[in-house]
Design an enzyme around this catalytic site. Structure first.
Site, PDB file in Angstrom:
ATOM      1  N   PRO A  12       0.162 -38.626  21.892  1.00 22.90           N
ATOM      2  CA  PRO A  12       0.704 -37.499  21.124  1.00 22.90           C
ATOM      3  C   PRO A  12      -0.028 -37.275  19.795  1.00 22.90           C
ATOM      4  CG  PRO A  12       2.245 -39.350  21.149  1.00 22.90           C
ATOM      5  CD  PRO A  12       1.134 -39.713  22.080  1.00 22.90           C
ATOM      6  N   LYS A  14      -3.275 -37.649  19.328  1.00 24.29           N
ATOM      7  CA  LYS A  14      -4.491 -36.884  19.643  1.00 24.29           C
ATOM      8  C   LYS A  14      -4.138 -35.414  19.881  1.00 24.29           C
ATOM      9  CE  LYS A  14      -7.424 -40.402  21.865  1.00 24.29           C
ATOM     10  NZ  LYS A  14      -8.238 -40.670  23.072  1.00 24.29           N
ATOM     11  N   GLU A  42      -7.867 -43.964  35.454  1.00 22.94           N
ATOM     12  CA  GLU A  42      -8.364 -45.268  35.026  1.00 22.94           C
ATOM     13  C   GLU A  42      -9.726 -45.101  34.350  1.00 22.94           C
ATOM     14  OE1 GLU A  42      -9.198 -49.653  36.803  1.00 22.94           O
ATOM     15  OE2 GLU A  42      -8.530 -48.107  38.203  1.00 22.94           O
ATOM     16  N   ASP A  71     -12.556 -39.475  24.417  1.00 21.49           N
ATOM     17  CA  ASP A  71     -12.486 -40.930  24.499  1.00 21.49           C
ATOM     18  C   ASP A  71     -13.056 -41.433  23.185  1.00 21.49           C
ATOM     19  OD1 ASP A  71     -11.661 -43.172  26.255  1.00 21.49           O
ATOM     20  OD2 ASP A  71     -13.680 -43.848  25.767  1.00 21.49           O
ATOM     21  N   SER A  72     -12.340 -42.341  22.566  1.00 24.89           N
ATOM     22  CA  SER A  72     -12.727 -42.713  21.207  1.00 24.89           C
ATOM     23  C   SER A  72     -12.446 -44.178  20.969  1.00 24.89           C
ATOM     24  CB  SER A  72     -11.961 -41.843  20.212  1.00 24.89           C
ATOM     25  OG  SER A  72     -10.594 -41.773  20.561  1.00 24.89           O
ATOM     26  N   LYS A 175      -7.881 -35.887   6.946  1.00 20.61           N
ATOM     27  CA  LYS A 175      -8.538 -36.774   7.918  1.00 20.61           C
ATOM     28  C   LYS A 175      -9.392 -35.950   8.882  1.00 20.61           C
ATOM     29  CE  LYS A 175      -7.841 -39.682  11.973  1.00 20.61           C
ATOM     30  NZ  LYS A 175      -6.939 -40.237  12.985  1.00 20.61           N
ATOM     31  N   HIS A 180     -14.218 -38.515  13.074  1.00 18.67           N
ATOM     32  CA  HIS A 180     -15.025 -38.499  14.306  1.00 18.67           C
ATOM     33  C   HIS A 180     -14.527 -37.398  15.241  1.00 18.67           C
ATOM     34  CE1 HIS A 180     -11.475 -40.927  14.554  1.00 18.67           C
ATOM     35  NE2 HIS A 180     -11.619 -41.250  15.828  1.00 18.67           N
ATOM     36  N   ARG A 181     -13.186 -37.303  15.414  1.00 22.60           N
ATOM     37  CA  ARG A 181     -12.622 -36.313  16.347  1.00 22.60           C
ATOM     38  C   ARG A 181     -12.815 -34.901  15.800  1.00 22.60           C
ATOM     39  NH1 ARG A 181      -8.506 -38.806  16.782  1.00 22.60           N
ATOM     40  NH2 ARG A 181      -9.306 -40.111  18.457  1.00 22.60           N
TER      41      ARG A 181
HETATM   42  P1  IMP Z   1      -8.595 -43.885  24.188  1.00 20.53           P
HETATM   43  O1  IMP Z   1      -7.309 -43.165  24.382  1.00 20.53           O
HETATM   44  O2  IMP Z   1      -9.011 -44.735  25.333  1.00 20.53           O
HETATM   45  O3  IMP Z   1      -9.676 -42.928  23.753  1.00 20.53           O
HETATM   46  O4  IMP Z   1      -8.316 -44.907  23.022  1.00 20.53           O
HETATM   47  C1  IMP Z   1      -8.761 -44.730  21.766  1.00 20.53           C
HETATM   48  C2  IMP Z   1      -8.273 -45.880  20.884  1.00 20.53           C
HETATM   49  O5  IMP Z   1      -9.189 -46.006  19.792  1.00 20.53           O
HETATM   50  C3  IMP Z   1      -6.922 -45.580  20.278  1.00 20.53           C
HETATM   51  O6  IMP Z   1      -5.878 -46.131  21.019  1.00 20.53           O
HETATM   52  C4  IMP Z   1      -7.038 -46.217  18.895  1.00 20.53           C
HETATM   53  O7  IMP Z   1      -6.759 -47.577  18.981  1.00 20.53           O
HETATM   54  C5  IMP Z   1      -8.513 -46.053  18.570  1.00 20.53           C
HETATM   55  N1  IMP Z   1      -8.741 -44.779  17.872  1.00 20.53           N
HETATM   56  C6  IMP Z   1      -9.383 -43.674  18.344  1.00 20.53           C
HETATM   57  N2  IMP Z   1      -9.372 -42.692  17.442  1.00 20.53           N
HETATM   58  C7  IMP Z   1      -8.695 -43.167  16.392  1.00 20.53           C
HETATM   59  C8  IMP Z   1      -8.324 -42.575  15.149  1.00 20.53           C
HETATM   60  O8  IMP Z   1      -8.579 -41.410  14.855  1.00 20.53           O
HETATM   61  N3  IMP Z   1      -7.654 -43.384  14.314  1.00 20.53           N
HETATM   62  C9  IMP Z   1      -7.328 -44.666  14.603  1.00 20.53           C
HETATM   63  N4  IMP Z   1      -7.606 -45.243  15.764  1.00 20.53           N
HETATM   64  C10 IMP Z   1      -8.290 -44.498  16.660  1.00 20.53           C
END
Ligand code: IMP
Length: 201
Positions: A12, A14, A42, A71-72, A175, A180-181
């Protein structure tokens, strides 16, 4: 550009960030929840971009609408780039965001080199063979203790270069302006404009 994009994420936080960044640019976004779609693909990729594509394609295959995923993760220099693509799974099953953040702090306890960055890979599946990709970064360092109530994940322990506030101490728009996002989504929006411009020719 009044087109509908499905945000292919169950996170939520994101969803809020996607909407705050993309909606002012005229890119209309709907969440999986709003669409009544269940998808939990997956993440078998070996890069951020591969995983973003897997998530976006899974949703596109369900609804046939342009689907965009992020994906981050956080990459820590002293840990050779870890947790990286495993940021959401750091420490294995049974941990929540806060546990993972404290685990990272613990693993970095004796480390003087605090340099780290976040990466966001955006993949948008527009059609069977049509994909738009963008990537964004934010560089900074890890604090020794969490600070701030905003954001999610590792935000309370991440100080962007040139700032004395963690990304969890910043309001959402502040932010997003440097994150990055935010950087990845602004590049995505530019590419999307070119995509529609070329399609109109
Ligand atoms: P994903 O859903 O597999 O992309 O997981 C990304 C994970 O990276 C998240 O669950 C966070 O732990 C971390 N992450 C990614 N973007 C952020 C951010 O903007 N702030 C803090 N943690 C982030």
């Amino acid at each position: 550009m009044e087109k509908k994009f499905v945000i292919a994420t169950n996170n939520p936080h994101k969803v809020i960030e996607f909407k705050r960044i993309l909606e002012p640019m005229g890119i209309h976004c709907v969440s999986l929840k709003e669409m009544g779609i269940q998808s939990d693909a997956e993440e078998t990729g070996t890069t951020f971009m591969e995983n973003a594509y897997i998530k976006a394609k899974a949703v596109f295959d369900i609804c046939g609408l342009p689907s965009v995923a992020d994906d981050s993760g956080i990459c820590v220099d002293a840990l050779g780039g870890q947790p990286g693509i495993y940021s959401a799974r750091y420490g294995g099953e049974g941990l929540n965001d806060e546990d993972r953040m404290f685990l990272l702090l613990k693993n970095m306890e004796s480390e003087e080199n605090r340099a780290a960055h976040f990466t966001s890979a955006i993949s948008c599946v527009m059609g069977e063979e049509r994909v738009i990709e963008a990537e964004g970064y934010i560089f900074g360092r890890l604090t020794r203790e969490p600070r701030g109530e905003h954001g999610f994940g590792y935000d309370p322990i991440f100080l962007p270069d040139g700032y004395e506030m963690t990304t969890a101490e910043m309001e959402g728009d502040a932010k997003n302006a440097i994150s990055h996002r935010g950087n990845a989504l602004r590049e995505f929006a530019e590419k999307l404009k070119e995509y529609y411009h070329d399609a109109d020719k």
